[in-house]
Scaffold this active site. Structure first.
Site, PDB file in Angstrom:
ATOM      1  N   SER A 203       0.797  -1.229   0.000  1.00 52.85           N
ATOM      2  CA  SER A 203       0.000   0.000   0.000  1.00 52.85           C
ATOM      3  C   SER A 203       0.828   1.277   0.000  1.00 52.85           C
ATOM      4  CB  SER A 203      -0.943   0.011   1.202  1.00 52.85           C
ATOM      5  OG  SER A 203      -0.204  -0.123   2.401  1.00 52.85           O
ATOM      6  N   HIS A 231      -5.713  -3.922  -1.411  1.00 51.09           N
ATOM      7  CA  HIS A 231      -5.683  -2.945  -2.503  1.00 51.09           C
ATOM      8  C   HIS A 231      -5.866  -3.578  -3.879  1.00 51.09           C
ATOM      9  CE1 HIS A 231      -4.696   0.742  -0.295  1.00 51.09           C
ATOM     10  NE2 HIS A 231      -4.130  -0.095   0.565  1.00 51.09           N
ATOM     11  N   LYS A 262     -11.569  -0.261  -0.349  1.00 47.06           N
ATOM     12  CA  LYS A 262     -10.766   0.268  -1.463  1.00 47.06           C
ATOM     13  C   LYS A 262     -11.607   0.220  -2.745  1.00 47.06           C
ATOM     14  CE  LYS A 262      -7.340  -0.038   1.614  1.00 47.06           C
ATOM     15  NZ  LYS A 262      -7.724   0.113   3.001  1.00 47.06           N
TER      16      LYS A 262
HETATM   17  C1  LIG Z   1      -2.605  -3.730   3.037  1.00 45.86           C
HETATM   18  C2  LIG Z   1      -3.743  -3.291   3.895  1.00 45.86           C
HETATM   19  N1  LIG Z   1      -4.374  -4.190   4.660  1.00 45.86           N
HETATM   20  C3  LIG Z   1      -5.395  -3.837   5.459  1.00 45.86           C
HETATM   21  C4  LIG Z   1      -5.853  -2.536   5.497  1.00 45.86           C
HETATM   22  C5  LIG Z   1      -6.985  -2.162   6.407  1.00 45.86           C
HETATM   23  O1  LIG Z   1      -8.113  -1.902   5.661  1.00 45.86           O
HETATM   24  P1  LIG Z   1      -9.282  -0.916   6.108  1.00 45.86           P
HETATM   25  O2  LIG Z   1      -8.876   0.461   5.749  1.00 45.86           O
HETATM   26  O3  LIG Z   1     -10.396  -1.432   5.279  1.00 45.86           O
HETATM   27  O4  LIG Z   1      -9.503  -1.088   7.569  1.00 45.86           O
HETATM   28  C6  LIG Z   1      -5.234  -1.570   4.723  1.00 45.86           C
HETATM   29  C7  LIG Z   1      -5.705  -0.176   4.749  1.00 45.86           C
HETATM   30  O5  LIG Z   1      -5.324   0.692   4.068  1.00 45.86           O
HETATM   31  C8  LIG Z   1      -4.155  -1.960   3.892  1.00 45.86           C
HETATM   32  O6  LIG Z   1      -3.519  -1.056   3.140  1.00 45.86           O
END
Ligand SMILES: Cc1ncc(COP(=O)(O)O)c(C=O)c1O
Length: 416
Positions: A203, A231, A262
């Site tokens: 990310s 993502h 996302k």
């Molecule tokens: C790689 C990754 N996993 C998990 C999450 C957590 O997701 P959420 O924003 O839906 O809580 C994110 C959030 O940006 C992320 O980038």
């Protein structure tokens, strides 16, 4: 305290400074004050939808911006049919689920979404979490035990690392995307249950996980693999089934994890897999057992987003076309985007003082990108993160590029 606030970062304020754990460290509060306008770039207020162009508050006034910040990769957050489905869900079920799924928060709509996600991914069952973060944390901590080893890429998202810490298992890191480094980490813990934790798209760096090669290594050690598709889900692969589909490794992943925050444009997370594993996890993933279920209005929106995301393959095509165009133009401006090969692109600045100065300049000129500071990224790689979506027009992207060129790359422009 050091006079230059940019010599300090969030990593400096973890020591105890007062007797009261409920009191913020005074040096932290002073640092925020001394950092002047830097902190104004965080938590900006959106005054409209997370569209390709939107309005945010800047300098106390509404500011029209090209939005390279939101994760609305396919434009589903404000798709009229998704919004209509949310309205219907709201009318029928009200706002909240009013309970954790196990006891009282499960509606027929939640069950429908579980089935739809499982069917989409070709799995026996799926379960929903009220956040992606909670889903990753709950899944890792719900399945790993104290004598296990979690082996994480050193760029892993905090939800994954925190999940491993919560399980109290041993944690190991390997160099980002590096099979040889993974091999060494796995060799150190032979004879133990080991889970290799990867991501479809990283990310911050915007590069794909090196899934095939890393899975080969994991398999040669008899270790299991977990892939975070936060993502990549719905935005990658011919049918939207993520990086695993794109790289042809779906069959090698027993458990698929993704978020609805996302490309789905909503909120929440899910994990899909065998009936037995999901059933077990429903009892052991704390964020599932002890936290209120997703609001039905959100579930209704996600169901529609999934339907559109599956059907309208042209959205994915447009997203990737836009990403490729933006990449090629940034490259021609000699802007450093690190190892990114996707719609997430770091624009590396590498100097914390300049990051904030340029950040304000970009906002003033109408470009909204997110500053990503140390320790979220290495000190010499502090950057803006730009996310391109399917909904950006060529005119949006060209205007964004002009602003970046004017602000960041005057030398490159002169020589053009
Ligand atoms: C790689 C990754 N996993 C998990 C999450 C957590 O997701 P959420 O924003 O839906 O809580 C994110 C959030 O940006 C992320 O980038």
């Amino acid at each position: 305290m050091d006079e230059d606030p940019f010599k300090l970062s969030l990593s400096n304020f973890l020591a105890k400074e007062t007797q009261d754990p409920l009191q913020a460290p005074p040096t932290f509060s002073k640092w925020v004050r001394d950092s002047g306008r830097a902190s104004e770039l965080y938590e900006p207020q959106m005054l409209s939808t997370a569209d390709a162009r939107t309005t945010i508050e800047y300098d106390g006034k509404p500011q029209s911006v090209i939005n390279l910040c939101s994760y609305n990769y396919l434009g589903l957050a404000n798709h009229p049919d998704v919004v209509a489905a949310a309205h219907d869900g709201l009318r029928e079920y009200g706002v909240g689920a009013c309970g954790a799924p196990m006891l009282s928060g499960m509606t027929d709509l939640h069950r429908e979404l579980e089935r739809a996600v499982a069917e989409f991914l070709g799995r026996e069952d799926a379960m929903l979490f009220n956040s992606g973060f909670g889903g990753a944390l709950g899944t890792i901590s719900g399945l790993l035990r104290k004598s296990d080893v979690a082996i994480l890429d050193n760029r892993s998202h905090l939800s994954l690392r925190d999940g491993a810490i919560l399980s109290r298992c041993r944690t190991e890191k390997f160099e980002h995307n590096d099979p040889a480094s993974l091999d060494v980490a796995l060799s150190r813990h032979q004879g133990r249950r080991r889970l290799v934790i990867l991501e479809g798209i990283y990310s911050m760096d915007g590069d794909f996980g090196n899934l095939k090669e890393l899975m080969d290594i994991a398999q040669s050690h008899g270790a299991s693999v977990f892939v975070d598709e936060a993502h990549s889900m719905l935005a990658c692969g011919e049918n939207g089934r993520g990086a695993a589909e794109k790289f042809g490794v779906e069959d090698r992943i027993p458990l698929i994890y993704g978020t609805f925050s996302k490309a789905f444009g909503a909120l929440g997370g899910f994990v899909a897999g065998s009936r037995e594993t999901i059933q077990y996890l429903r009892f052991y993933a704390h964020p599932y057992v002890y936290s209120c279920a997703l609001p039905p209005v959100v579930v209704a929106a996600i169901l529609k987003a999934l339907e559109i995301g599956r059907r309208q393959t042209e959205l994915r095509k447009q997203l990737w076309e836009n990403a490729e165009y933006f990449h090629s133009q940034l490259r021609s401006l000699e802007i450093d985007t690190g190892s990114s090969t996707t719609y997430i692109m770091p624009i590396v600045i590498g100097d914390r003082g300049r990051l904030y100065q340029v950040g304000h300049e970009l906002r003033r000129r109408g470009l909204w990108v997110a500053p990503v500071d140390y320790p979220a990224v290495p000190l010499n790689r502090v950057c803006f993160r730009a996310c391109v979506t399917a909904k950006h027009t060529r005119a949006d992207l060209d205007e964004a590029l002009n602003i970046l060129a004017d602000t960041l790359a005057p030398a490159a422009l002169k020589s053009a």
